[in-house]
Write a protein that holds these residues in place. Sequence first.
Motif, PDB file in Angstrom:
ATOM      1  N   VAL A   1     -20.368  97.502 -61.308  1.00 41.66           N
ATOM      2  CA  VAL A   1     -21.442  97.953 -60.409  1.00 41.66           C
ATOM      3  C   VAL A   1     -21.681  96.870 -59.354  1.00 41.66           C
ATOM      4  O   VAL A   1     -21.992  95.720 -59.677  1.00 41.66           O
ATOM      5  N   THR A   2     -21.547  97.248 -58.084  1.00 42.01           N
ATOM      6  CA  THR A   2     -21.708  96.303 -56.971  1.00 42.01           C
ATOM      7  C   THR A   2     -22.585  96.930 -55.902  1.00 42.01           C
ATOM      8  O   THR A   2     -22.474  98.129 -55.616  1.00 42.01           O
ATOM      9  N   CYS A   3     -23.442  96.102 -55.286  1.00 44.46           N
ATOM     10  CA  CYS A   3     -24.266  96.590 -54.190  1.00 44.46           C
ATOM     11  C   CYS A   3     -24.500  95.463 -53.184  1.00 44.46           C
ATOM     12  O   CYS A   3     -24.607  94.295 -53.564  1.00 44.46           O
ATOM     13  N   PRO A   4     -24.565  95.795 -51.899  1.00 43.35           N
ATOM     14  CA  PRO A   4     -24.858  94.784 -50.879  1.00 43.35           C
ATOM     15  C   PRO A   4     -26.329  94.358 -50.965  1.00 43.35           C
ATOM     16  O   PRO A   4     -27.218  95.195 -51.143  1.00 43.35           O
ATOM     17  N   VAL A   5     -26.580  93.044 -50.840  1.00 45.41           N
ATOM     18  CA  VAL A   5     -27.945  92.513 -50.968  1.00 45.41           C
ATOM     19  C   VAL A   5     -28.187  91.420 -49.937  1.00 45.41           C
ATOM     20  O   VAL A   5     -27.258  90.884 -49.336  1.00 45.41           O
ATOM     21  N   ARG A   6     -29.468  91.102 -49.774  1.00 42.25           N
ATOM     22  CA  ARG A   6     -29.906  89.959 -48.969  1.00 42.25           C
ATOM     23  C   ARG A   6     -30.736  89.041 -49.850  1.00 42.25           C
ATOM     24  O   ARG A   6     -31.517  89.501 -50.686  1.00 42.25           O
ATOM     25  N   LEU A   7     -30.599  87.718 -49.633  1.00 42.13           N
ATOM     26  CA  LEU A   7     -31.349  86.717 -50.386  1.00 42.13           C
ATOM     27  C   LEU A   7     -32.121  85.871 -49.387  1.00 42.13           C
ATOM     28  O   LEU A   7     -31.533  85.285 -48.474  1.00 42.13           O
ATOM     29  N   ARG A   8     -33.458  85.833 -49.542  1.00 41.90           N
ATOM     30  CA  ARG A   8     -34.299  85.080 -48.615  1.00 41.90           C
ATOM     31  C   ARG A   8     -35.288  84.214 -49.404  1.00 41.90           C
ATOM     32  O   ARG A   8     -35.763  84.628 -50.469  1.00 41.90           O
ATOM     33  N   PRO A   9     -35.636  83.016 -48.886  1.00 39.47           N
ATOM     34  CA  PRO A   9     -36.586  82.143 -49.592  1.00 39.47           C
ATOM     35  C   PRO A   9     -37.946  82.813 -49.756  1.00 39.47           C
ATOM     36  O   PRO A   9     -38.441  83.472 -48.840  1.00 39.47           O
ATOM     37  N   ALA A  10     -38.559  82.615 -50.918  1.00 37.81           N
ATOM     38  CA  ALA A  10     -39.905  83.155 -51.162  1.00 37.81           C
ATOM     39  C   ALA A  10     -40.977  82.168 -50.725  1.00 37.81           C
ATOM     40  O   ALA A  10     -42.117  82.553 -50.493  1.00 37.81           O
ATOM     41  N   THR A  11     -40.636  80.876 -50.608  1.00 32.48           N
ATOM     42  CA  THR A  11     -41.590  79.849 -50.188  1.00 32.48           C
ATOM     43  C   THR A  11     -40.928  78.966 -49.135  1.00 32.48           C
ATOM     44  O   THR A  11     -39.736  79.083 -48.858  1.00 32.48           O
ATOM     45  N   GLU A  12     -41.722  78.059 -48.555  1.00 26.43           N
ATOM     46  CA  GLU A  12     -41.220  77.202 -47.489  1.00 26.43           C
ATOM     47  C   GLU A  12     -40.525  75.949 -48.017  1.00 26.43           C
ATOM     48  O   GLU A  12     -39.886  75.239 -47.251  1.00 26.43           O
ATOM     49  N   ASP A  13     -40.657  75.650 -49.303  1.00 27.54           N
ATOM     50  CA  ASP A  13     -40.153  74.380 -49.818  1.00 27.54           C
ATOM     51  C   ASP A  13     -38.926  74.549 -50.711  1.00 27.54           C
ATOM     52  O   ASP A  13     -38.606  73.666 -51.493  1.00 27.54           O
ATOM     53  N   VAL A  14     -38.229  75.677 -50.603  1.00 27.04           N
ATOM     54  CA  VAL A  14     -37.035  75.855 -51.431  1.00 27.04           C
ATOM     55  C   VAL A  14     -35.877  75.075 -50.810  1.00 27.04           C
ATOM     56  O   VAL A  14     -35.804  74.925 -49.593  1.00 27.04           O
ATOM     57  N   PRO A  15     -34.973  74.558 -51.619  1.00 26.91           N
ATOM     58  CA  PRO A  15     -33.852  73.790 -51.076  1.00 26.91           C
ATOM     59  C   PRO A  15     -32.867  74.680 -50.328  1.00 26.91           C
ATOM     60  O   PRO A  15     -32.714  75.859 -50.636  1.00 26.91           O
ATOM     61  N   ASP A  16     -32.205  74.091 -49.329  1.00 29.02           N
ATOM     62  CA  ASP A  16     -31.186  74.812 -48.582  1.00 29.02           C
ATOM     63  C   ASP A  16     -29.877  74.759 -49.368  1.00 29.02           C
ATOM     64  O   ASP A  16     -29.463  73.694 -49.818  1.00 29.02           O
ATOM     65  N   LEU A  17     -29.242  75.907 -49.541  1.00 29.83           N
ATOM     66  CA  LEU A  17     -28.049  75.987 -50.378  1.00 29.83           C
ATOM     67  C   LEU A  17     -26.787  75.997 -49.525  1.00 29.83           C
ATOM     68  O   LEU A  17     -26.739  76.657 -48.489  1.00 29.83           O
ATOM     69  N   GLU A  18     -25.791  75.245 -49.945  1.00 29.21           N
ATOM     70  CA  GLU A  18     -24.489  75.261 -49.297  1.00 29.21           C
ATOM     71  C   GLU A  18     -23.571  76.195 -50.094  1.00 29.21           C
ATOM     72  O   GLU A  18     -23.263  75.920 -51.255  1.00 29.21           O
ATOM     73  N   LEU A  19     -23.150  77.274 -49.448  1.00 31.07           N
ATOM     74  CA  LEU A  19     -22.418  78.305 -50.179  1.00 31.07           C
ATOM     75  C   LEU A  19     -20.952  78.404 -49.787  1.00 31.07           C
ATOM     76  O   LEU A  19     -20.192  79.102 -50.445  1.00 31.07           O
ATOM     77  N   ASP A  20     -20.540  77.707 -48.725  1.00 33.28           N
ATOM     78  CA  ASP A  20     -19.160  77.801 -48.246  1.00 33.28           C
ATOM     79  C   ASP A  20     -18.810  79.264 -47.966  1.00 33.28           C
ATOM     80  O   ASP A  20     -19.430  79.897 -47.148  1.00 33.28           O
ATOM     81  N   TYR A  21     -17.853  79.808 -48.725  1.00 34.37           N
ATOM     82  CA  TYR A  21     -17.398  81.177 -48.456  1.00 34.37           C
ATOM     83  C   TYR A  21     -17.754  82.158 -49.572  1.00 34.37           C
ATOM     84  O   TYR A  21     -17.219  83.256 -49.624  1.00 34.37           O
TER      85      TYR A  21
END
Length: 323
Positions: A131-151
């Motif tokens: 089971v696969t679905c397209p999604v978006r991920l957004r920070p819920a707060t202003e102090d979450v760390p920035d993630l490096e995801l490459d590809y």
Amino acid sequence: MSTVRYRDYQGSVEFEDNKLLIRVLHIDDMITTEVESAADVEAAFAELVDDYLATCAEVGKEPAKPFKGLFNVRVPPDLHRQAAFAAARNDETLNSFVTTALEEKLNPPVPKQEVEPHEFAFEGYLRLGLVTCPVRLRPATEDVPDLELDYDVTIEIESFARSGDIKPVYCAGSFYLVPEGRIGHDAYAVIREAMAANKVIGIATLGGHAFALEPDGVGMVATLLRKADQVRDPSELFDTISNVKVTKDMLALATHIVDKMQAAFDPRKWKAAPKPRRKASEDQPKLALQRGDNVIDLKEALRKMMRRERAPAKDDVTPRRKA
């Protein structure tokens, strides 16, 4: 008037009598030439300057320099006075002061553009088995760390756990996970409702990061999880705690108080503490932490708390009627 440049010389180009008149500027000698087409201006000016320099060399004359670094400027007397006073305050000559002013005017500092803080944004897929679905991920707060995801573009659910299995110290920041596009809502809802029905959370990976996925109404919250080596061993502090045996009656009293104080969590009640209006006086006694044995009668303290809970409020007390 248009201008043209060649070497250290500048020339003016003006239209006169159906021709273009070219003249060398900023020198005392009058040197001019004429052309009929604008396409010939640059070549004609270069030839004019070269001929002038060659002629000076033949006759043994020093060619005039366009700029000698010396010129007269007429300014209002009040402006002259202000410039002289300002130069004196800066402990520099008026010549140096004016030179600096010209440099700043000709080469103004480039204003720094305010760069908006980068917000982490992920658009990819959520997958559970087939089971696969397209999604978006957004920070819920202003102090979450920035993630490096490459590809990496897929959030892969690898296992499930009970909500209480993850200690708060492993939670590093929260994100909102939402479906992207119309085709993703059905698969998204199936994954969300399956976790809600089994009262579990999904342990998912995205690149080198781990997330705890938990249903939240019609949506899902993804909590970034810390790695084991990022969390301090609690035994460093917990080993110093005495293993005290709590009696049944004291536990019953405390349990009763806890039960009475239960209420739904409302984050709107919690606000930043107000800043003190003034500093404490040096003569004002300060609270000090005193070390020593625990001499408080816990049972009596708990009973007092219960009596306070049972006591009716002053507004609820009905006054007795006088006889």
